[in-house]
Design a protein around this motif. Structure first.
Motif, PDB file in Angstrom:
ATOM      1  N   ILE A   3       0.811  -1.112  -0.123  1.00 54.84           N
ATOM      2  CA  ILE A   3       0.010   0.089  -0.197  1.00 54.84           C
ATOM      3  C   ILE A   3       0.866   1.099   0.002  1.00 54.84           C
ATOM      4  O   ILE A   3       1.848   1.821   0.824  1.00 54.84           O
ATOM      5  CB  ILE A   3      -1.020  -0.003   1.099  1.00 54.84           C
ATOM      6  N   GLY A   4       0.706   2.077  -0.937  1.00 57.23           N
ATOM      7  CA  GLY A   4       1.529   3.303  -1.030  1.00 57.23           C
ATOM      8  C   GLY A   4       0.586   4.477  -1.193  1.00 57.23           C
ATOM      9  O   GLY A   4      -0.732   4.498  -1.425  1.00 57.23           O
ATOM     10  N   ILE A   5       1.178   5.723  -0.886  1.00 57.08           N
ATOM     11  CA  ILE A   5       0.441   6.854  -1.100  1.00 57.08           C
ATOM     12  C   ILE A   5       1.125   7.611  -2.074  1.00 57.08           C
ATOM     13  O   ILE A   5       2.285   7.863  -2.306  1.00 57.08           O
ATOM     14  CB  ILE A   5       0.426   7.862   0.441  1.00 57.08           C
ATOM     15  N   VAL A   6       0.035   8.240  -2.919  1.00 59.14           N
ATOM     16  CA  VAL A   6       0.764   9.193  -4.023  1.00 59.14           C
ATOM     17  C   VAL A   6      -0.028  10.309  -4.058  1.00 59.14           C
ATOM     18  O   VAL A   6      -1.311  10.551  -3.915  1.00 59.14           O
ATOM     19  CB  VAL A   6       0.743   8.470  -5.383  1.00 59.14           C
ATOM     20  N   HIS A   7       0.638  11.777  -4.180  1.00 62.51           N
ATOM     21  CA  HIS A   7      -0.072  13.061  -4.201  1.00 62.51           C
ATOM     22  C   HIS A   7      -0.041  13.312  -5.624  1.00 62.51           C
ATOM     23  O   HIS A   7       0.967  13.625  -5.966  1.00 62.51           O
ATOM     24  CB  HIS A   7       0.885  13.811  -3.482  1.00 62.51           C
ATOM     25  N   ALA A   8      -1.235  12.985  -6.075  1.00 64.30           N
ATOM     26  CA  ALA A   8      -1.268  13.076  -7.769  1.00 64.30           C
ATOM     27  C   ALA A   8      -2.931  13.192  -8.050  1.00 64.30           C
ATOM     28  O   ALA A   8      -3.761  12.969  -7.266  1.00 64.30           O
ATOM     29  CB  ALA A   8      -0.831  11.869  -8.206  1.00 64.30           C
ATOM     30  N   ASP A   9      -3.101  13.364  -9.609  1.00 62.52           N
ATOM     31  CA  ASP A   9      -4.375  13.437 -10.317  1.00 62.52           C
ATOM     32  C   ASP A   9      -4.672  11.945 -10.670  1.00 62.52           C
ATOM     33  O   ASP A   9      -3.789  11.557 -11.259  1.00 62.52           O
ATOM     34  CB  ASP A   9      -4.117  14.463 -11.292  1.00 62.52           C
ATOM     35  N   ILE A  10      -5.447  11.404 -10.088  1.00 55.85           N
ATOM     36  CA  ILE A  10      -5.658  10.061 -10.252  1.00 55.85           C
ATOM     37  C   ILE A  10      -5.940   9.653 -11.849  1.00 55.85           C
ATOM     38  O   ILE A  10      -5.639   8.653 -12.287  1.00 55.85           O
ATOM     39  CB  ILE A  10      -7.060   9.362  -9.591  1.00 55.85           C
ATOM     40  N   THR A  11      -6.456  10.627 -12.898  1.00 55.71           N
ATOM     41  CA  THR A  11      -6.494  10.283 -14.329  1.00 55.71           C
ATOM     42  C   THR A  11      -5.070  10.318 -14.719  1.00 55.71           C
ATOM     43  O   THR A  11      -5.142   9.979 -15.959  1.00 55.71           O
ATOM     44  CB  THR A  11      -7.373  11.518 -14.654  1.00 55.71           C
ATOM     45  N   THR A  12      -3.928  10.401 -14.130  1.00 50.16           N
ATOM     46  CA  THR A  12      -2.831  10.248 -14.797  1.00 50.16           C
ATOM     47  C   THR A  12      -2.104   9.190 -14.319  1.00 50.16           C
ATOM     48  O   THR A  12      -0.825   8.916 -14.894  1.00 50.16           O
ATOM     49  CB  THR A  12      -1.697  11.663 -14.430  1.00 50.16           C
ATOM     50  N   LEU A  13      -2.465   8.365 -13.582  1.00 50.12           N
ATOM     51  CA  LEU A  13      -1.583   7.285 -13.130  1.00 50.12           C
ATOM     52  C   LEU A  13      -1.728   5.962 -13.955  1.00 50.12           C
ATOM     53  O   LEU A  13      -2.597   5.835 -14.474  1.00 50.12           O
ATOM     54  CB  LEU A  13      -1.940   6.886 -11.721  1.00 50.12           C
ATOM     55  N   GLN A  14      -0.425   5.451 -14.121  1.00 46.51           N
ATOM     56  CA  GLN A  14      -0.346   4.318 -14.929  1.00 46.51           C
ATOM     57  C   GLN A  14      -0.226   3.037 -13.931  1.00 46.51           C
ATOM     58  O   GLN A  14       0.554   2.714 -13.525  1.00 46.51           O
ATOM     59  CB  GLN A  14       0.961   4.555 -15.875  1.00 46.51           C
ATOM     60  N   VAL A  15      -1.632   2.751 -13.815  1.00 49.05           N
ATOM     61  CA  VAL A  15      -1.793   1.489 -13.031  1.00 49.05           C
ATOM     62  C   VAL A  15      -2.946   0.800 -13.913  1.00 49.05           C
ATOM     63  O   VAL A  15      -3.614   1.042 -14.729  1.00 49.05           O
ATOM     64  CB  VAL A  15      -2.483   1.841 -11.929  1.00 49.05           C
ATOM     65  N   ASP A  16      -3.049  -0.634 -13.451  1.00 48.82           N
ATOM     66  CA  ASP A  16      -4.042  -1.261 -14.249  1.00 48.82           C
ATOM     67  C   ASP A  16      -5.558  -0.811 -13.792  1.00 48.82           C
ATOM     68  O   ASP A  16      -6.167  -0.945 -15.057  1.00 48.82           O
ATOM     69  CB  ASP A  16      -3.935  -2.812 -13.627  1.00 48.82           C
ATOM     70  N   ALA A  17      -5.811  -0.401 -12.827  1.00 51.86           N
ATOM     71  CA  ALA A  17      -7.191   0.293 -12.850  1.00 51.86           C
ATOM     72  C   ALA A  17      -7.322   1.301 -11.799  1.00 51.86           C
ATOM     73  O   ALA A  17      -6.385   1.416 -10.694  1.00 51.86           O
ATOM     74  CB  ALA A  17      -8.381  -1.194 -12.036  1.00 51.86           C
ATOM     75  N   VAL A  18      -8.073   2.204 -12.112  1.00 56.30           N
ATOM     76  CA  VAL A  18      -8.219   3.489 -11.275  1.00 56.30           C
ATOM     77  C   VAL A  18      -9.738   3.196 -10.523  1.00 56.30           C
ATOM     78  O   VAL A  18     -10.322   2.810 -11.472  1.00 56.30           O
ATOM     79  CB  VAL A  18      -8.267   4.718 -11.817  1.00 56.30           C
ATOM     80  N   VAL A  19      -9.795   3.575  -9.303  1.00 60.68           N
ATOM     81  CA  VAL A  19     -11.388   3.564  -8.643  1.00 60.68           C
ATOM     82  C   VAL A  19     -12.094   4.642  -9.056  1.00 60.68           C
ATOM     83  O   VAL A  19     -11.330   5.879  -8.752  1.00 60.68           O
ATOM     84  CB  VAL A  19     -11.259   3.149  -7.357  1.00 60.68           C
ATOM     85  N   ASN A  20     -13.131   4.645  -9.406  1.00 62.29           N
ATOM     86  CA  ASN A  20     -13.868   5.953  -9.704  1.00 62.29           C
ATOM     87  C   ASN A  20     -15.092   6.011  -8.356  1.00 62.29           C
ATOM     88  O   ASN A  20     -15.797   5.194  -8.029  1.00 62.29           O
ATOM     89  CB  ASN A  20     -14.803   5.967 -10.986  1.00 62.29           C
ATOM     90  N   ALA A  21     -14.909   7.274  -7.769  1.00 59.20           N
ATOM     91  CA  ALA A  21     -15.885   7.477  -6.530  1.00 59.20           C
ATOM     92  C   ALA A  21     -17.157   8.091  -7.184  1.00 59.20           C
ATOM     93  O   ALA A  21     -17.264   9.223  -7.273  1.00 59.20           O
ATOM     94  CB  ALA A  21     -15.296   8.390  -5.556  1.00 59.20           C
ATOM     95  N   ALA A  22     -17.859   6.969  -7.956  1.00 56.60           N
ATOM     96  CA  ALA A  22     -19.214   7.378  -8.587  1.00 56.60           C
ATOM     97  C   ALA A  22     -20.254   7.706  -7.848  1.00 56.60           C
ATOM     98  O   ALA A  22     -20.354   7.411  -6.684  1.00 56.60           O
ATOM     99  CB  ALA A  22     -19.254   6.241  -9.372  1.00 56.60           C
ATOM    100  N   ASN A  23     -21.580   8.112  -8.516  1.00 58.43           N
ATOM    101  CA  ASN A  23     -22.757   8.129  -8.001  1.00 58.43           C
ATOM    102  C   ASN A  23     -23.506   7.122  -8.589  1.00 58.43           C
ATOM    103  O   ASN A  23     -23.077   6.457  -9.654  1.00 58.43           O
ATOM    104  CB  ASN A  23     -23.415   9.385  -8.291  1.00 58.43           C
ATOM    105  N   SER A  24     -24.636   6.724  -8.065  1.00 54.70           N
ATOM    106  CA  SER A  24     -25.301   5.444  -8.593  1.00 54.70           C
ATOM    107  C   SER A  24     -25.747   5.188 -10.094  1.00 54.70           C
ATOM    108  O   SER A  24     -25.908   4.430 -10.493  1.00 54.70           O
ATOM    109  CB  SER A  24     -26.488   5.173  -7.548  1.00 54.70           C
TER     110      SER A  24
END
Length: 169
Positions: A3-24
Motif C-alpha cells: 500500500i502506497g500513497i501518491v499525491h497526484a491526479d488519479i487520471t494521470t496514473l499508469q496502473v491497471d485500474a483506477v477507482v471512480n468514486a461514482a454516483n449510483s
C-alpha cells in the motif's frame, strides 16, 4: 499487498485500474467522477450507459463495484464504486469498507496487479478524511486480494497526512 500513497491526479496514473468514486447513476458527476469521465472520454460514459441498459437498470448500489473500460486514461480499467453519504447519526462505515473490498474483488477478477483509489466518500458525500483514511487502510490491510499494489491517491495535503497517520508512518 503493498500500500502506497501518491499525491497526484488519479487520471494521470499508469496502473491497471483506477477507482471512480461514482454516483449510483454511473453517468458522471463532479469531483473524481467528473474528472475520470472528462479525462477518459466518451468510451467510459458509453460503457456506463450499456451497464444501465442491461445489468444495472436501477444504478449501482452503494458499497458495490463494477468495471468499465478506461477510455483515454493511462489505466486499463475504471472500477466504479458508490460510497455512502456520511451521517453523524448512523454508522455507515461498513458500506464504505465494502467499497474497498468490492473494488479489490473486481480488480482480482480482471487480473489487475495495481489499483489506485481516491478517498471515497470524502468529497460531496462529506465523510471526514481521517475516518475515511483509517477505514480504507484497515480494509485494505485485512483483505487477502491477489492485487499486488494499491495506491491511495491523496488529492491534497490533508488527505496525504491522514493516509500517513492511518498507515502508522
Amino acid at each position: 499487498m503493498r500500500i502506497g500513497i501518491v499525491h497526484a491526479d488519479i487520471t494521470t496514473l499508469q496502473v491497471d485500474a483506477v477507482v471512480n468514486a461514482a454516483n449510483s447513476s454511473l453517468l458522471g458527476g463532479g469531483g473524481v467522477d467528473g474528472a475520470i469521465h472528462r479525462a477518459g472520454g466518451p468510451a467510459i460514459l458509453k460503457a456506463c450507459r450499456e451497464l444501465r441498459a442491461t445489468t444495472l437498470p436501477d444504478g449501482l448500489p452503494r458499497g458495490q463495484a463494477v468495471a468499465t473500460t478506461a477510455g483515454k486514461l493511462p489505466a486499463r480499467w475504471v472500477i466504479h464504486t458508490v460510497g455512502p453519504v456520511y451521517s453523524r447519526t448512523e454508522d455507515r462505515s461498513a458500506i464504505l469498507a465494502s467499497c474497498y473490498r468490492e473494488c479489490l474483488r473486481v480488480a482480482a477478477e480482471l487480473g489487475a496487479a495495481s489499483v489506485a483509489f481516491p478517498a471515497i466518500s470524502t468529497g460531496v458525500y462529506g465523510w471526514p478524511m481521517a475516518s475515511a483514511a483509517q477505514i480504507a487502510v484497515d480494509t485494505l490491510r485485512g483483505d487477502d486480494s491477489p492485487v499486488g499494489k494499491v495506491l491511495l491517491v491523496a488529492f491534497g495535503d490533508e488527505a496525504e497526512a491522514c493516509y500517513l497517520a492511518a498507515l502508522g508512518r
